[in-house]
Design a protein around this motif. Structure first.
Motif, PDB file in Angstrom:
ATOM      1  N   PHE A 199     -19.178  15.499  12.770  1.00 38.99           N
ATOM      2  CA  PHE A 199     -18.050  14.582  12.900  1.00 38.99           C
ATOM      3  C   PHE A 199     -18.532  13.206  13.383  1.00 38.99           C
ATOM      4  O   PHE A 199     -19.596  13.085  13.995  1.00 38.99           O
ATOM      5  N   THR A 200     -17.723  12.202  13.126  1.00 40.90           N
ATOM      6  CA  THR A 200     -18.049  10.862  13.615  1.00 40.90           C
ATOM      7  C   THR A 200     -17.050  10.358  14.644  1.00 40.90           C
ATOM      8  O   THR A 200     -17.278   9.327  15.281  1.00 40.90           O
ATOM      9  N   SER A 201     -15.934  11.068  14.820  1.00 38.52           N
ATOM     10  CA  SER A 201     -14.974  10.669  15.861  1.00 38.52           C
ATOM     11  C   SER A 201     -14.504  11.849  16.700  1.00 38.52           C
ATOM     12  O   SER A 201     -14.048  11.648  17.822  1.00 38.52           O
ATOM     13  N   VAL A 202     -14.613  13.043  16.189  1.00 42.10           N
ATOM     14  CA  VAL A 202     -14.137  14.222  16.925  1.00 42.10           C
ATOM     15  C   VAL A 202     -15.260  14.720  17.831  1.00 42.10           C
ATOM     16  O   VAL A 202     -16.028  15.613  17.464  1.00 42.10           O
ATOM     17  N   MET A 203     -15.343  14.158  19.024  1.00 42.15           N
ATOM     18  CA  MET A 203     -16.453  14.482  19.903  1.00 42.15           C
ATOM     19  C   MET A 203     -16.353  15.889  20.489  1.00 42.15           C
ATOM     20  O   MET A 203     -17.367  16.493  20.843  1.00 42.15           O
ATOM     21  N   THR A 204     -15.143  16.436  20.577  1.00 35.77           N
ATOM     22  CA  THR A 204     -15.012  17.831  21.009  1.00 35.77           C
ATOM     23  C   THR A 204     -15.737  18.742  20.026  1.00 35.77           C
ATOM     24  O   THR A 204     -16.504  19.628  20.428  1.00 35.77           O
ATOM     25  N   GLY A 205     -15.517  18.503  18.745  1.00 40.88           N
ATOM     26  CA  GLY A 205     -16.199  19.286  17.728  1.00 40.88           C
ATOM     27  C   GLY A 205     -17.701  19.099  17.776  1.00 40.88           C
ATOM     28  O   GLY A 205     -18.469  20.063  17.613  1.00 40.88           O
ATOM     29  N   ASN A 206     -18.148  17.878  18.026  1.00 38.10           N
ATOM     30  CA  ASN A 206     -19.585  17.627  18.085  1.00 38.10           C
ATOM     31  C   ASN A 206     -20.237  18.283  19.293  1.00 38.10           C
ATOM     32  O   ASN A 206     -21.379  18.746  19.223  1.00 38.10           O
ATOM     33  N   LEU A 207     -19.531  18.314  20.414  1.00 40.08           N
ATOM     34  CA  LEU A 207     -20.074  19.003  21.588  1.00 40.08           C
ATOM     35  C   LEU A 207     -20.223  20.494  21.316  1.00 40.08           C
ATOM     36  O   LEU A 207     -21.205  21.126  21.743  1.00 40.08           O
ATOM     37  N   VAL A 208     -19.261  21.067  20.586  1.00 37.17           N
ATOM     38  CA  VAL A 208     -19.362  22.473  20.203  1.00 37.17           C
ATOM     39  C   VAL A 208     -20.539  22.683  19.250  1.00 37.17           C
ATOM     40  O   VAL A 208     -21.315  23.645  19.390  1.00 37.17           O
ATOM     41  N   LEU A 209     -20.681  21.787  18.277  1.00 42.33           N
ATOM     42  CA  LEU A 209     -21.813  21.886  17.347  1.00 42.33           C
ATOM     43  C   LEU A 209     -23.138  21.756  18.077  1.00 42.33           C
ATOM     44  O   LEU A 209     -24.099  22.474  17.784  1.00 42.33           O
ATOM     45  N   PHE A 210     -23.182  20.838  19.042  1.00 41.85           N
ATOM     46  CA  PHE A 210     -24.410  20.643  19.820  1.00 41.85           C
ATOM     47  C   PHE A 210     -24.773  21.918  20.577  1.00 41.85           C
ATOM     48  O   PHE A 210     -25.916  22.381  20.539  1.00 41.85           O
TER      49      PHE A 210
ATOM     50  N   TRP B  46     -27.842  20.574  16.066  1.00 46.52           N
ATOM     51  CA  TRP B  46     -27.665  19.944  17.377  1.00 46.52           C
ATOM     52  C   TRP B  46     -28.169  18.513  17.413  1.00 46.52           C
ATOM     53  O   TRP B  46     -27.614  17.670  18.130  1.00 46.52           O
ATOM     54  N   ALA B  47     -29.205  18.202  16.620  1.00 43.37           N
ATOM     55  CA  ALA B  47     -29.736  16.839  16.630  1.00 43.37           C
ATOM     56  C   ALA B  47     -28.729  15.864  16.024  1.00 43.37           C
ATOM     57  O   ALA B  47     -28.478  14.787  16.578  1.00 43.37           O
ATOM     58  N   HIS B  48     -28.136  16.232  14.894  1.00 44.71           N
ATOM     59  CA  HIS B  48     -27.143  15.356  14.278  1.00 44.71           C
ATOM     60  C   HIS B  48     -25.916  15.181  15.183  1.00 44.71           C
ATOM     61  O   HIS B  48     -25.370  14.075  15.303  1.00 44.71           O
ATOM     62  N   ALA B  49     -25.515  16.271  15.831  1.00 50.77           N
ATOM     63  CA  ALA B  49     -24.390  16.169  16.758  1.00 50.77           C
ATOM     64  C   ALA B  49     -24.730  15.239  17.917  1.00 50.77           C
ATOM     65  O   ALA B  49     -23.903  14.428  18.351  1.00 50.77           O
TER      66      ALA B  49
END
Length: 241
Positions: A47-58, A70-73
């Motif tokens: 994601f580029t704006s949904v940081m909740t989703g990116n934290l989960v991906l990370f 995790w690197a892209h997140a």
């Protein structure tokens, strides 16, 4: 009588500026949808704006030992944070004396437009199929741009208004409907959510049938918001702040 007419003119001007602001928010929600869809489908599945989703991906990427995830997140999270911080410095924070459309919002949106233009140049230069390091850089540019946008919208000082954090918008819409509010009171929130979905669908369709159109969708959306801002400032005499 003259004073009453003057007050009425000021109120009419505020109403017009408010309508322009709401239209700009809809356009920027479209940009957010298009940008997030692009991140998911063409820039590493992030994601580029949904940081909740990116934290989960990370977190899940770390646990599963998948560095591509995790690197892209991490790139997107870091770029969004930097963009939001710089956006706050450019747009400033809301104060009680602000007009409906502070001119400083336009400065932040202009920076966002320039960032998207840089991204577009490299995206098109890659033949619309960025890979490797370039993919990560373009992902970061998109996340940075939406971080800027998030901060710029906060300068309006409108409680609950967002063009990137749409979970809050959906929650507000549901709460108001469940509380018995009429549809007209939630119409703008619903329009923002629809615009987000339309933006995502437009980007996904473009990636499938005409990938080169994707950056154009983002640029046009921000340009429309900038145009509305310029019109509002010129029409109502908003001084830069």
């Amino acid at each position: 009588m003259v004073t009453e007419q003057s007050e009425a003119a000021v109120e009419d001007g505020r109403e017009e500026a408010g309508k322009a602001r709401d239209r700009a928010a809809v356009s920027l929600a479209f940009v957010s949808g298009a940008t997030d869809a692009t991140g998911l489908l063409a820039l590493g599945g992030t994601f580029t704006s949904v940081m909740t989703g990116n934290l989960v991906l990370f977190g899940s990427g770390l646990a599963q030992g998948e560095p591509d995830i995790w690197a892209h997140a991490a790139y997107a999270i870091a770029a969004f944070v930097v963009g939001a911080a710089i956006g706050t410095r450019v747009a400033g924070t809301s104060v009680s004396t602000d007009p409906v459309w502070p001119a400083a919002v336009n400065r932040a949106l202009l920076v966002e437009f320039v960032v998207f233009a840089i991204y577009a140049a490299f995206y098109w230069g890659s033949g619309n199929h960025p890979e490797g390091t370039l993919m990560a850089v373009l992902l970061a540019l998109n996340a940075f741009a939406l971080g800027m946008q998030s901060s710029a919208i906060q300068r309006y000082g409108v409680s609950g208004l967002s063009t990137t954090y749409m979970t809050g918008t959906l929650t507000t819409l549901v709460i108001r409907l469940a509380s018995g509010k009429p549809l007209r009171d939630v119409a703008h929130s619903g329009t923002l959510l629809i615009s987000l979905v339309v933006g995502a669908a437009a980007a996904a369709a473009s990636l499938r049938w005409a990938a080169g159109l994707v950056p154009a969708l983002q640029l046009i959306g921000v340009a429309l918001a900038l145009g509305l801002g310029a019109w509002s400032n010129r029409r109502h005499g908003q001084a830069p702040r």
